[in-house]
Write a protein that holds these residues in place. Structure first.
Motif, mmCIF file in Angstrom:
data_model
loop_
_atom_site.group_PDB
_atom_site.id
_atom_site.type_symbol
_atom_site.label_atom_id
_atom_site.label_comp_id
_atom_site.label_asym_id
_atom_site.label_seq_id
_atom_site.Cartn_x
_atom_site.Cartn_y
_atom_site.Cartn_z
ATOM 1 N N HIS A 70 0.822 -1.216 0.000
ATOM 2 C CA HIS A 70 0.000 0.000 0.000
ATOM 3 C C HIS A 70 0.855 1.266 0.000
ATOM 4 N N LEU A 90 -2.875 11.389 -6.487
ATOM 5 C CA LEU A 90 -3.510 10.179 -7.025
ATOM 6 C C LEU A 90 -2.534 9.373 -7.878
ATOM 7 N N THR A 106 -1.551 5.487 -6.948
ATOM 8 C CA THR A 106 -2.036 4.420 -7.831
ATOM 9 C C THR A 106 -1.010 3.869 -8.805
ATOM 10 N N LYS A 107 0.209 4.443 -8.834
ATOM 11 C CA LYS A 107 1.188 3.943 -9.831
ATOM 12 C C LYS A 107 1.821 2.640 -9.409
#
Length: 88
Positions: A57, A83, A87-88
């Motif tokens: 995470h 973001l 999210t990468k």
């Protein structure tokens, strides 16, 4: 007060108003592990936010509420960068 990070200089609301939320006393947040890093700073050099990633995470914390960023274009650019990191 101004928040620095994500290649942005983001002035903050620091006075109360019926039109927006303000931050009277911003928190200073420092990384507590070697896997975390200071992602934001105040103009006085104190850490204003931390980013952390593990194999499972990613997290970003800020010492001020996101809505205290004055300029909507800065908020949009910052959220896009946050973001992307998450999210990468």
């Amino acid at each position: 007060d101004t928040l620095l990070g994500l290649n942005l200089r983001m002035p903050l609301y620091n006075r109360p108003s019926e039109l927006h939320y303000s931050v009277g006393h911003p928190d200073i947040l420092e990384p507590s592990t070697s896997d975390a890093f200071s992602a934001f700073a105040y103009t006085d050099g104190h850490a204003a936010g931390v980013a952390y990633k593990s194999t499972s995470h990613r997290v970003i914390t800020m010492g001020v509420p996101f809505e205290c960023i004055v300029d909507s274009k800065n908020r949009e650019q910052a959220m896009r960068a946050i973001l992307h990191y998450l999210t990468k």
